[in-house]
Every structure is written in structure tokens, then in C-alpha cells.
Design a protein around this motif. Structure first.
Motif: not given
Length: 869
Positions: A124-128
Motif C-alpha cells: 500500500s505504501d507504493y505506487d507501481f
């Protein structure tokens, strides 16, 4: 936050930290499936919700929205995820089988739920989705890391093999490709932009992960991967199409069921010939195909396989056969071959044979990597060269349609024979002896391959010291004055049997017996010459078989040897023996120096004869102390101060302390050599070694109760190889109790020295079955490895010190008897132990995590193959 390339190192570090947090809750293979599916799912959400989605076609319903899952999945994670992926499948029917292939509810305990939700929180902490990163590379990086962690359980072709096989692809922008047994979709990733690709894979989860790889790279448009068995099922695509290119790495020597064989017009029994036969009719008129196969298909005398090879050669379809290095696959060390079919060959009636077995880079002692550049140079050669040979149909037919490249390519010093006038074929100087069947004896002296000579100084024998045993069926009586050659495994082990007061028996399938023309050849010269490199090179050409290599009697008879005049032969023998004696003198000097290190060995007699009485004395003394302290001291307050006489400085209490101290010292001394008594008292029996190891691993798994992973590798592969060779089981002669104690010792070493300081997320103790005669050709012994993850061995560690009585090293060193005991047990099996490898697995939080592996070999004289009748 958006994850850019610069963030990947930090992301990887946090990933391993998260994996560490949930170790023990979820298996690595399960984690691979769930993490990769959720990783793609997060990417799909990020892209779907982006202002610029780049033409993203996938629909994501509300219940599959990442924020919805994150806010609702804390307590019933499995249920929420299963519903989300089902809804994703409904909204995107094309991918229903991908999103619903995994059940997130396979466990219902709180720890498992925590592990799943932990993945969600982490991602959830990352935008891929961003313009800079290539999500396919991120996804595949994790995918391949998981494959490496699975080790011998990983069934995937290495990327070098994929690129090598793909290099044979026809140059056609609109290429149509068929990939039976498509596995994880490795070949599909290289599909041309405008080409169409169709793959078939029987395993549901494997096919789903292959789809995810294509989706991650955005390659799903022209690629169709169907979840179906290419053996049993022809989809409409296959039935109605012809393909420009067929590429496949089918299961190696996978035996088909009787029902599956019926799908083959010629009733093929194995996967490779089945799919090759099927592919001929699926190629276009100019089509091309390439298959990675085990050597069995290329030489098998099986009627159906041989007839298929004849058809391929006589139809002029075989363009090339390439022998690849051993140990290039993750899951087996079986040598691999490429066979290339072409309906539009440039060289008619010619087949190119390529020996690329030396084109590799060693990754570790158990894994090689194909040197792609060197291999492609050999494959691209247009004329005969050192490792390349063009052969016509006539030559291949003369070799009984055997397609192993070594059959056609001169090797090493064998080329010296071409212009040597003193050369004969073996059948000119030896003659096969007719079998003299044993019809009466039920026991006798039975020789096996292990009894044949390895000592060039003693090549003639009477076998008088061979043990009398119960004779198996189909034994024959050995005639006097005969030459014996091993026909199984790659070493001929030439031995000359003279005579004996008793009959000597042998099993014809393993050993060939000949009479020597002693008018033409001096026996000692023949025995020595059969051990020379140029003969060994010839043998390697003719060897057949992967599980148990063998040489046929016809090929044996056609071996070439140099044959000067008798006087010259005797002169050569004398020179060789003189040179050998000089080497032996040097060895004796070295041995004396080695023995000087072992003068302080403990006396086995100590433990063997006084351990019992000593234990009895200690128990009696402790009982006496209980009586004194519990009864006498109460009524005799001055008892402990009593003396022998008034002038004595020692009191009764002091005498008790002295006796207690000395008994403890004696007990410690006896315990130090106690294991020597275990060695002496050993009892020999025939042990089914695979069954023993399998049962030990099961018991250990229950005992450790999830504290660390216990795994058994390679056993299923070995079982398949044994079955293909008609071997029922492998028996080793030795003490079952000693073997168990040895494994217990290895487990204790792993726990105390390997795991104590380890921070790697998955501490593991493993036993790896490596028995594979295609690699270990010079022995019929049993090989296995034992290893564990953890810290690097101490810098002053040596295998010699480890095996020496009292040798210690390292921070957590013990009493120095563990390694010695393990070595002594292996000595009982006439075997050996060696440090095989210390392989760096990864670096975690600044600390290097290693895999420490020891290799064990049980002697061929202690190993017996029991065949099916």
C-alpha cells in the motif's frame, strides 16, 4: 509514493524485512503465488486510478478497489481477497482463470491472516505505475528471486536456455508460434511484436503465474496461454492451425500413462517423443521446431522412439542436435540436448552435431550457466570444427540412428588415432565369452562393478577376498583367465581374473567377460591401455543413458586401441610402473607427516570397557550423598569434619568433594571418546537409503514444529530416473542407528552454528539427493548433500580440522567431536565427506546470508541397486 528505479534497492530491502516478519506463517511457494498476484493487482489499481492509464483495458469493480481491500481485509483477509479476485474475473472474463486460480483461504488461523494482510499493508505504501519504471522488470525480478529460493523445486528453464532456443526462431514479423508445456511463459516473453503465440500448460497455478508475467510486461494481446494438457487435449487452435515455429521444453523423460499413450499414432511412452511426433504435422511447409530433451530420446533402443528417430532422419527433418552443459537446470543435473527440426533445411541430407558441453560459466558447484555467446558461435559454424561435425544419413544409419553429438565428434586425444598405424579395434584381440549359467548354487562369491580394480598396480585378481552372499537370479560363473569390463557407468574398470579355488559369479547385465588373444597383446599392457585418455574419450562418445549410463557390447568391441609389437608393449608397461612407483614414494612421505598429527587420539578401550562401571559408580555415589545429606547429617552434625587422624588436613567432606570432582572428570573424558564406542558396536544391514532419508526428514519436520524449514530435495527426480532405469531401490550396507546419529549431529550443527546468528527470513535445513550417474559416472556409490542457511563458516575452518578428533573453530564451537564422528560414520560406509560450497544467498540488513553445503559419498562397494524382475 511512486516507486522509481532509484527506489528499487530500498524497496527490495524492505521486502525482505517484511518476509522476515511473517516467516513460519506461510510457505515460500505460497508466498510467491500470493505476493506476485497482489503485486500485479496493486499495479493494476494504480494504473486504473491514474490520470493517464495508457490505454489500460482492465476493469476494476468497487469490491476489488485497493483502498476497499485495505480498509476491510484486516480480520478476514482471505475471504475479502477471494471475493475481490472473483469480481475481477467477472468484470474481465478473459482473465477469470488467472484471478481465481489461487485460494487465499487455504488456512484460517490468525497468523496466516496476519501474513496476508502484512503483504497488503506493505504494498500500500507504493505506487507501481509511473512513466519511468518498467513494471515487467520489477515483477520478473521478484519472480526469479522466488525461483532461486525454491532451488531444486523450481521447474523453469534458465533465461540463457530460453534465449538460445529462441535464437532458432525464423525471421518472420508475423510469426505464428506454438509452445506446448509453456510453463511460466518464458518463451512467450520473447514473442515478436506482430507475431501470435499459443501455449498450453496443464498446471493451473503455473499457467496463472505465466499470465501474470505477460500482463506485467503488457504482452497479453498476441499471446494466448491455455490451461490444458498438450498430451491429452488438442484445442481448436491446435487442430485448425499450422505454425511457423514450435518451441518446447517438455518434462524430461516423463512417462505417459497407458491412456495417454493412445493419443500417439505410434504409442510413444514418454513426453519428449510424443510432443515431437505431434509437432511434425503442426508445422507449416517451411516450419521449424526446437525441443530441449534428455539424452534418452536420442539413443533409446525403445522400438517406438527409435522408429521416430529413423523417420525424422530419413525424412530429412533433423537440422541440428546440440549437447548442452550439465547442471544448467535448477531442478536436475541431467544433461540437456537441443534437437532442431526444419522442413526447409539449407543443407539437404546433412545434420549438424554440436558439442557445447564446455560452453558454460560455473555459478556454483551445483549450478552452471550457459555461456550464450560461445554457444551461439558453435551453433552458427558452417563447417566441421573442433566441436562441430556435419554427418550424412548414411553415417547416422551406421550408428543405428543414435543422435548423441559425441557419437560423431572426435574428442581430445582420440584424434591421434586417425593417422596411427598401430591401431586395432578391440574385437580383433578379444572375444566375448559365452555365458555359463549358474543353475545350482544359491550362495557364492558375487562380484559387482565395485569389486573391479581401480588400482593400476593390481589389475589382476582372484577375487578370493570377495564376500560369500546369497546369489540373485540370472547369475553366471566367471571363467578362468578372462578380461572383465564394466558396461554400466562410464568407467570400464578393466580387470583380469586369473583363477580361484571357488566359483566366482557375476551378473551379465553389469559386466562383460572376454578372452584375450595373448599372442597379439600382453595382458598388462591391454589393462593399462584401456585406462588411457584416448580410450576414455571414445567410451564417453558411446555412453548412453542419463540415470545409469551404459555402453553396449557392440560399441565396446569397436573401441580403438594402439597395439605395437609385444616387446614394445612390455617396455611401455615397465616405464609406466616405474613412474608410478616414484609417485608412490612421494605419497608415503606425505602420509608419514599426516600421521604425526594424530598421535594424541583417544583410546577407544576406555569408553568401551569402563563406561558402564563408571556410570554405576556415579549413581552409587550420588545415592550415598543423598543418604548422608538426608539422614546422617541430621543426627551427626560434625560428620563432614571427621578426619582419618588428628594431623590430617583432609576432612570427610573434603574427601567427598575430591571423589565428586574426579568422577566428573573421568565421566567427561569417557564421554569424549564415547562416540568411538558407538562406531565399534555398529551392526550392518541393508538400508533402503531413499526411504530412510525421507522418513528422517518427516520425523524432523514434526520435531522442529515450524521453528525452521526442513526440506528434502531431488528425491522425486531420482525416483523417476530410477524407474526409467528399472531400478527398484538403492540399498546401502551399514548401521541404521549410526546413520541416524550422524544426521542428528548435522542437525545440531545447523541449529548451533548456522541458525544462531542468522537473520535470513527462512532458516532452512535440507537434504539434497544428488545420485545421478550421468554426472557421477565413475561410481555406483550414493551421493547426497546436507546443508543449511545461516552465517559464513569461521575463517579458520578447514574440512581436515573439522574431521579431526578434537578439532574446533568458530564462536559457537562445541567439543570438537561432532565432525570427527560424522567422518567416522562415513568411513564405516567406506565413504567420504567434503565441504561442497558456501554460496552467498543474499545480503539482509547489511549481513551476508550463506547456504552451507556438505557433500557425502557412500562407496560403491557399500551400495547396491535392486532391479525390478
Amino acid at each position: 509514493m511512486q516507486i522509481e528505479k532509484s527506489d528499487l534497492i530500498n524497496f527490495n530491502k524492505k521486502f525482505w524485512n517484511e518476509l522476515d516478519n511473517i516467516k513460519g506463517y506461510i510457505d515460500v511457494s505460497e508466498y510467491k503465488q500470493f505476493f506476485l498476484l497482489l503485486l500485479y493487482f496493486k499495479y493494476a489499481n494504480d494504473r486504473y486510478n491514474s490520470i493517464d492509464s495508457g490505454g489500460f483495458q482492465m476493469m476494476i469493480p468497487e469490491t476489488a478497489n485497493w483502498d476497499f481491500i485495505r480498509n476491510n481485509a484486516q480480520h478476514n483477509t482471505g475471504d475479502v481477497l477471494n471475493k475481490a479476485f472473483y469480481q475481477m474475473g467477472r468484470e474481465n472474463p478473459k482473465f477469470m482463470n488467472v484471478f481465481t486460480a489461487f485460494d487465499f483461504n487455504i488456512k484460517s488461523n490468525r497468523e496466516y491472516n496476519y501474513a496476508l494482510f502484512n503483504i497488503i499493508q506493505f504494498l500500500s505504501d507504493y505506487d507501481f505505475y509511473s512513466s519511468e519504471n518498467k513494471f515487467g522488470e520489477i515483477f520478473d525480478g521478484f519472480f526469479m528471486k522466488f525461483i532461486e529460493m525454491e532451488g531444486r523445486n523450481a521447474f523453469i528453464p534458465p533465461k540463457e536456455l530460453v534465449h538460445l532456443m529462441n535464437s532458432f526462431r525464423p525471421n518472420n514479423d508475423k510469426l505464428t508460434t506454438y509452445n506446448p508445456f509453456s510453463g511460466y511463459g518464458s518463451f512467450a516473453l520473447l514473442n515478436p511484436e506482430n507475431g501470435s503465440f499459443y501455449g498450453q500448460e496443464a498446471q493451473v497455478k503455473t499457467n496463472a503465474l505465466a499470465h501474470l508475467r505477460l500482463l506485467a510486461y503488457g504482452l497479453d494481446g498476441n499471446c494466448k496461454l491455455e490451461n490444458s494438457n498438450p498430451i491429452e487435449y488438442n484445442s481448436e487452435v491446435v487442430k485448425d492451425s499450422r505454425f511457423d515455429f514450435i518451441i518446447s521444453n517438455p518434462p524430461l523423460r516423463a512417462r505417459l500413462s497407458r491412456e495417454q499413450s493412445q493419443y500417439s499414432p505410434t504409442k510413444q511412452k514418454f513426453s519428449e517423443p510424443y510432443i515431437i511426433e505431434k509437432s511434425i504435422d503442426l508445422l507449416t511447409k517451411d516450419g521449424k521446431a526446437i525441443f530441449a530433451v534428455a539424452g534418452g530420446f536420442l539413443f533409446s533402443g525403445n522400438k517406438t522412439e527409435k522408429s521416430l528417430r529413423e523417420k525424422l532422419i530419413e525424412s530429412d527433418l533433423v537440422e541440428m542436435v546440440v549437447a548442452l552443459p550439465a547442471k544448467i537446470l535448477f531442478n536436475t543435473s541431467i544433461p540437456l540436448y537441443l534437437i532442431v527440426l526444419n522442413k526447409n533445411k539449407e543443407l539437404s541430407q546433412q545434420t549438424k552435431f554440436v558439442d557445447a558441453t564446455e560452453c558454460f560459466v560455473a555459478v556454483s558447484k551445483r549450478l552452471n550457466k550457459i555461456d550464450l555467446e560461445k554457444t551461439l558461435q558453435l551453433v552458427g559454424a558452417n563447417e566441421d570444427a573442433d566441436k562441430v561435425q556435419f554427418s550424412d544419413v548414411k553415417e547416422i544409419k551406421e550408428n543405428d540412428f543414435n543422435l548423441i553429438p559425441h557419437r560423431y565428434i572426435p574428442i581430445g586425444t582420440e584424434t591421434d588415432l586417425l593417422d596411427n598405424e598401430e591401431v586395432v579395434v578391440l574385437k580383433q584381440i578379444i572375444k566375448s565369452v559365452p555365458r555359463l549359467r549358474n543353475n545350482n548354487s544359491v550362495e557364492g562369491r558375487l562380484i559387482k562393478i565395485g569389486n573391479l580394480s581401480n588400482d593400476i598396480k593390481q589389475l589382476q585378481t582372484s577375487f578370493d577376498d570377495t564376500e560369500v552372499v546369497e546369489l540373485p537370479r540370472n547369475t553366471s560363473i566367471l571363467p578362468d583367465n578372462c578380461l572383465i569390463l564394466a558396461t554400466r557407468f562410464s568407467a570400464l574398470k578393466p580387470t583380469f581374473y586369473t583363477t580361484s579355488s571357488d566359483n566366482i559369479f557375476y551378473v551379465p547385465g553389469n559386466i562383460a567377460v572376454f578372452k584375450v588373444d595373448e599372442k597379439r597383446v600382453y595382458v598388462e599392457y591391454l589393462l593399462q591401455e584401456l585406462r588411457q585418455d584416448y580410450v576414455i574419450n571414445q567410451v564417453s562418445k558411446y555412453i548412453k543413458g542419463a540415470a545409469i549410463p551404459f555402453i553396449s557390447k557392440d560399441d565396446l568391441n569397436n573401441l580403438k586401441i594402439k597395439l605395437p609389437a609385444i616387446d614394445k608393449q612390455k617396455e611401455i608397461v615397465l616405464k609406466r610402473l616405474s613412474a608410478l612407483l616414484s609417485k608412490e614414494d612421494a605419497k608415503v612421505t606425505d602420509k608419514i607427516k599426516e600421521l604425526e598429527l594424530d598421535k594424541a587420539e583417544e583410546n577407544v578401550y576406555l569408553r568401551h570397557h569402563i563406561a558402564g562401571p563408571l556410570g554405576s559408580v556415579r549413581k552409587s555415589f550420588n545415592s550415598m550423598l543423598n543418604i548422608i545429606e538426608g539422614n546422617l547429617l541430621t543426627d551427626n552434625q560434625g560428620l563432614m569434619e571427621l578426619k582419618v587422624n588428628p594431623d590430617s588436613k583432609l576432612t570427610f567432606g573434603k574427601y567427598i568433594d575430591i571423589i565428586k570432582r574426579d568422577l566428573e572428570s573421568m565421566s567427561n573424558s569417557v564421554n569424549k571418546v564415547g562416540k568411538e564406542a558407538d562406531i565399534i558396536d555398529s551392526n550392518t544391514e541393508a538400508i533402503d537409503i531413499l526411504k530412510f532419508i525421507r522418513n528422517y526428514v518427516i520425523e524432523l519436520q514434526e520435531k522442529v514444529d515450524g521453528r525452521y524449514k526442513v526440506s528434502l530435495r531431488g528425491v522425486e527426480i531420482v525416483k523417476e530416473e530410477l524407474e526409467a532405469a528399472n531400478v527398484k531401490r538403492i540399498l546401502v550396507e551399514g548401521d541404521r542407528s549410526l546413520l541416524r546419529k550422524m544426521f542428528d549431529n548435522l542437525v545440531e550443527n545447523a541449529e548451533n552454528h548456522g541458525f544462531k546468528n542468522s537473520v535470513f527470513p527462512n532458516n532452512e535445513f535440507f537434504i539434497d539427493i544428488l545420485w545421478n550417474a550421468s554426472v557421477d559416472r565413475d561410481t555406483q556409490g550414493f551421493y547426497f548433500q546436507v546443508g543449511n542457511t545461516g552465517s559464513l563458516l569461521p575463517s579458520n575452518f578447514t574440512i581436515e580440522n573439522y574431521k579431526r578428533n578434537g578439532g574446533t573453530s568458530g564462536e559457537n564451537r562445541g567439543n570438537g567431536y561432532g565432525g570427527w564422528f560424522i567422518n567416522e560414520v562415513m568411513a564405516k560406509f567406506e565413504g567420504s565427506i567434503d565441504l561442497y560450497d558456501q554460496e552467498l544467498l543474499t545480503t539482509f540488513e547489511g549481513e551476508d546470508i550463506y547456504e552451507i553445503i556438505f557433500e557425502f559419498q557412500i562407496s560403491p562397494t557399500k551400495t547396491k541397486l535392486e532391479y525390478y524382475e
